[in-house]
Design a protein around this motif. Sequence first.
Motif, PDB file in Angstrom:
ATOM      1  N   ASN A 204       0.844  -1.203   0.000  1.00  0.00           N
ATOM      2  CA  ASN A 204       0.000   0.000   0.000  1.00  0.00           C
ATOM      3  C   ASN A 204       0.876   1.249   0.000  1.00  0.00           C
ATOM      4  O   ASN A 204       1.107   1.865   1.018  1.00  0.00           O
ATOM      5  N   TYR A 281     -13.191  -6.821  -3.549  1.00  0.00           N
ATOM      6  CA  TYR A 281     -12.260  -6.260  -2.596  1.00  0.00           C
ATOM      7  C   TYR A 281     -12.991  -5.295  -1.646  1.00  0.00           C
ATOM      8  O   TYR A 281     -12.790  -5.309  -0.424  1.00  0.00           O
ATOM      9  N   THR A 287     -16.801  -1.961   6.241  1.00  0.00           N
ATOM     10  CA  THR A 287     -17.340  -1.988   7.592  1.00  0.00           C
ATOM     11  C   THR A 287     -18.860  -2.039   7.515  1.00  0.00           C
ATOM     12  O   THR A 287     -19.434  -2.012   6.427  1.00  0.00           O
ATOM     13  N   GLU A 289     -21.187   0.072   8.050  1.00  0.00           N
ATOM     14  CA  GLU A 289     -21.809   1.197   7.356  1.00  0.00           C
ATOM     15  C   GLU A 289     -21.729   1.050   5.835  1.00  0.00           C
ATOM     16  O   GLU A 289     -22.583   1.498   5.112  1.00  0.00           O
ATOM     17  N   TYR A 290     -20.683   0.402   5.388  1.00  0.00           N
ATOM     18  CA  TYR A 290     -20.446   0.305   3.956  1.00  0.00           C
ATOM     19  C   TYR A 290     -20.837  -1.053   3.382  1.00  0.00           C
ATOM     20  O   TYR A 290     -20.412  -1.404   2.302  1.00  0.00           O
ATOM     21  N   LEU A 339     -19.484   8.482  -5.298  1.00  0.00           N
ATOM     22  CA  LEU A 339     -19.331   7.258  -4.518  1.00  0.00           C
ATOM     23  C   LEU A 339     -17.907   6.685  -4.632  1.00  0.00           C
ATOM     24  O   LEU A 339     -17.321   6.224  -3.653  1.00  0.00           O
ATOM     25  N   LYS A 341     -15.168   8.360  -5.332  1.00  0.00           N
ATOM     26  CA  LYS A 341     -14.126   9.229  -4.785  1.00  0.00           C
ATOM     27  C   LYS A 341     -14.258   9.489  -3.291  1.00  0.00           C
ATOM     28  O   LYS A 341     -13.343  10.028  -2.681  1.00  0.00           O
ATOM     29  N   THR A 342     -15.394   9.165  -2.696  1.00  0.00           N
ATOM     30  CA  THR A 342     -15.484   9.318  -1.236  1.00  0.00           C
ATOM     31  C   THR A 342     -15.523   7.943  -0.569  1.00  0.00           C
ATOM     32  O   THR A 342     -14.516   7.462  -0.072  1.00  0.00           O
ATOM     33  N   ASP A 343     -16.673   7.291  -0.617  1.00  0.00           N
ATOM     34  CA  ASP A 343     -16.830   6.034   0.120  1.00  0.00           C
ATOM     35  C   ASP A 343     -15.847   4.954  -0.312  1.00  0.00           C
ATOM     36  O   ASP A 343     -15.248   4.278   0.521  1.00  0.00           O
ATOM     37  N   LEU A 345     -12.881   5.169  -1.799  1.00  0.00           N
ATOM     38  CA  LEU A 345     -11.500   5.458  -1.393  1.00  0.00           C
ATOM     39  C   LEU A 345     -11.343   5.371   0.118  1.00  0.00           C
ATOM     40  O   LEU A 345     -10.291   4.978   0.620  1.00  0.00           O
ATOM     41  N   SER A 346     -12.410   5.718   0.836  1.00  0.00           N
ATOM     42  CA  SER A 346     -12.344   5.635   2.288  1.00  0.00           C
ATOM     43  C   SER A 346     -12.246   4.181   2.749  1.00  0.00           C
ATOM     44  O   SER A 346     -11.445   3.838   3.619  1.00  0.00           O
ATOM     45  N   VAL A 347     -13.055   3.326   2.156  1.00  0.00           N
ATOM     46  CA  VAL A 347     -13.017   1.906   2.517  1.00  0.00           C
ATOM     47  C   VAL A 347     -11.686   1.273   2.119  1.00  0.00           C
ATOM     48  O   VAL A 347     -11.079   0.530   2.881  1.00  0.00           O
ATOM     49  N   GLN A 349      -8.918   2.731   1.609  1.00  0.00           N
ATOM     50  CA  GLN A 349      -7.761   3.413   2.167  1.00  0.00           C
ATOM     51  C   GLN A 349      -6.639   3.521   1.143  1.00  0.00           C
ATOM     52  O   GLN A 349      -5.470   3.252   1.427  1.00  0.00           O
TER      53      GLN A 349
ATOM     54  N   LEU B 186     -10.334   1.672  10.042  1.00  0.00           N
ATOM     55  CA  LEU B 186     -10.106   1.837   8.602  1.00  0.00           C
ATOM     56  C   LEU B 186      -8.616   1.833   8.282  1.00  0.00           C
ATOM     57  O   LEU B 186      -8.192   1.281   7.267  1.00  0.00           O
ATOM     58  N   TYR B 192      -1.513  -3.639   5.687  1.00  0.00           N
ATOM     59  CA  TYR B 192      -1.250  -5.065   5.485  1.00  0.00           C
ATOM     60  C   TYR B 192       0.154  -5.334   4.996  1.00  0.00           C
ATOM     61  O   TYR B 192       0.634  -6.451   5.020  1.00  0.00           O
ATOM     62  N   ASP B 193       0.835  -4.281   4.517  1.00  0.00           N
ATOM     63  CA  ASP B 193       2.154  -4.519   3.922  1.00  0.00           C
ATOM     64  C   ASP B 193       3.291  -4.363   4.932  1.00  0.00           C
ATOM     65  O   ASP B 193       4.457  -4.440   4.557  1.00  0.00           O
ATOM     66  N   GLU B 351     -10.850  10.287   9.809  1.00  0.00           N
ATOM     67  CA  GLU B 351     -10.607   9.894   8.439  1.00  0.00           C
ATOM     68  C   GLU B 351     -11.695  10.609   7.641  1.00  0.00           C
ATOM     69  O   GLU B 351     -12.878  10.312   7.758  1.00  0.00           O
ATOM     70  N   ILE B 353     -12.804  12.233   3.887  1.00  0.00           N
ATOM     71  CA  ILE B 353     -12.487  12.304   2.473  1.00  0.00           C
ATOM     72  C   ILE B 353     -13.646  13.002   1.779  1.00  0.00           C
ATOM     73  O   ILE B 353     -14.802  12.734   2.084  1.00  0.00           O
TER      74      ILE B 353
END
Lengths: 360, 459
Positions: A204, A281, A287, A289-290, A339, A341-343, A345-347, A349, B186, B192-193, B351, B353
């Motif tokens: 990452n 993925y 989580t 919420e998502y 969706l 660009k917010t949720d 990308l948030s999920v 990370q 989150l 993980y890396d 967090e 965004i």
Amino acid sequence: MIKKIFSFTFILIFLIFSCSSDNDDSSSEVWEQKSEMLTNWADNFIIPSHSTLLNNLVYLEGAGNSFTNLPNQQNLDSLRTVFINAYMSWQYVEMFDIGPAEESYYKSKMNIYPTTISRIEINIQNENTDFNNSNNYSAQGFPALDYLLYGIETSDELIISKYNTDSKYLSYLSEIINQMLQNTYPIVEEWESYRNSFISSVENTATSSVNKMTNDFIYYYEKGFRANKFGIPAGVFSGGALPEKVEAYYNKNISKALALESFQAIKNFYNGNGGVSLRQYISEVSTAEYSELSTDILDLFNIAENLINGLDDNFYNQILTNNVQVLEAYDAIQQGTILLKTDMLSVLQIPTDYVDADGD
Amino acid sequence: MNMNSKIISYINSNTNSSPLAVFRIGFGLMMLYSILRFWNKGWIYTLYIEPKFHFKYYGFNWIKDLGDYTYIIFVICIISSIFITIGYKYRLSMVLFFLSFTYIELIDKTTYLNHYYFISTLSFLMIFLPANAYFSIDNILRKKSYKEIPKWSIDCIKLLLSIVYFYSGLAKINSDWLFNAMPLKLWLPSKYDIPLIGETFMQQEWVHYFMSWGGMFYDISIPFLLLYKKTRIIGFILVIFFHLFTGVLFPIGMFPYIMIVGSLIFFDYSVHEKIIKWIKKIIEPIRRRIIIYNNIKEEKIIIKKKKIIMSIISVFFVIQLFLPFRYLLYPSELFWSEEGYRFSWRVMLVEKIGYTTFKIKSNKNESYFYVNNEEFLTSFQEKQMSFQPDFILEYAHFLGDYYTSKGYLDVEVYADSYVSLNGRSNKRFVNSEVDLYKEKESFKNKKWIIPIDDEIKGF
């Protein structure tokens, strides 16, 4: 004493780190899933899309040669047919602006539209073939071909007679087709070796394959698809509609087909087509919420696709006659952008592109 | 003894000067390295020179980047941190460092970090402390050195460090952090890396909760552990462990090392004398050439303008104690609207965004167009702008001015803004019916922020 403190701490850290490794057997799931995803992307999306495109470009070259040898209606028709096929297959390639493609500005050389006619005409008159000059990016590739096959004159007869009378046009035409092949060959070739480094870059970080490809995907959805195909011609960024900025403006009849093809490519990539991709993925890491996020994205895609289906085959006409409908389709596509660009990308990370600075 | 005489005797009490000397050297070296690192990463250009537009702190519009000359400010920073390290013209160097560093921070609030704010406040405080009393070039030049300095001058630094830890601990007492383990839930799985722990520990939910609670207790208790002699070693081990660990997990640059070195101030002077002895050994070849240092007389320190200094420091700490609570004056949810969020040691709490685009209307008619943010902002600026209301407002005004100057009449600017906070689904952030070009920046509550419709309980 300070020394003792430091050594004690390092022992402590070491113990914690090493304990954790044999504590748990659920290990390497994330890693494996990501590398499965990258393998899926490389083997079932990127590499095959590029070879399909390459095949179609080879056909294009053949049809181009026939037309150059004998510029008549029949040869023009068949050249146009393979041009459309190749343009369709391009829609599956444009989003992969990564690795060798990114390094060689492949995307820009293949599909910047609207094409710059004045530039093309100057190049033709001067017999200029310096296609690596960035000023000439918009005078080559599919949009330039679109102009050369449909737009240099007002009727087929006149187009054919122009090619018959001025050989400079013919040579520019074949030069452009040749250039598209020359641009594509090395990318197909380099992917053979690049594949391994692509699928092994699982970590990452800003430059890892997972992060770059995800960012490229979002970028393509937002710019290549949403803005270029809908927003810009519909006047979202200019105040007034600019219908002459649709894709394949000179052909006129395939702008919707190209857009739908591009959307298909987006959906396929997101869904993974039987393999692991963003959709799996997201549902894996999301989580409470998502929990619905991965299907919410798909639902929005489908709503948008329905609205696009309702548009005229010819976006140019559609914008002139009823631009509101295009704006509605644009808004639906925009919901997807929000969706992603917010949720999403948030999920996931996954940090956005190239933000290099310390955090808090 | 009554209260007054207690205070007077405290003010007049002295302590060994070596801890402050070691702190000065550590501070100078850390700053020197931090700024060289910043330069080396090319951030002076990408963060301060490249952007066409800078986001300003309210009231500091007049601070500008100097184009290519911005490097000069960094050079001043570098030179002054070298002088601070060796204790040469200490007070002047400290003033220059504070001014140059703070100037840099004020150029663009996009780069705001609590760590940078900490450096600014600490360097301001250090202007008024006799950190060159011992083991400094100033000693050689003045032929005077001071074995003892007022006790308060060291306690000041301890107090500031304690505030930083304690307040950031208090801020962690909130329902998102403790009961939902957000945002660690989150963040940690995305690590993980990291070898060994990345795919095991970091993926476990109990670890997210453990680290949330542990982090809160750590921050709150560390000042006390460091203050009491019996727990000091344990406290310092925790400091090292915690900061190195977070340094591995998060991209927080030099901060962990600055805090580790800073925490040494809590130790007895005997430790610091050993450190100084050790430094002396290293620089022995240079020291031998300076013959005059033998002539330095040890004297009793007299703090000049003591009253002024004491009152400045008192005001400084009163501000430090109350500023973080200013958010109570706003009716809005702190994490969502961020009114009163900065300068409060709220570290790693959210967090967030966002995705924000701007609609420009003109000529009072229905036609409009959307702005391509890439045209004006770097990706870092766009990212930060997208979820912070004061950025959104400032950028809206920039756009309004820009299009007015391009000849558009009666320009109106509307924001289409969506934000996702601590794992909640995105919600509309800014009232899209409000013409932001007509809204003024102020310390008042921003009514055009749409409430989050959820409550995050706690500090």
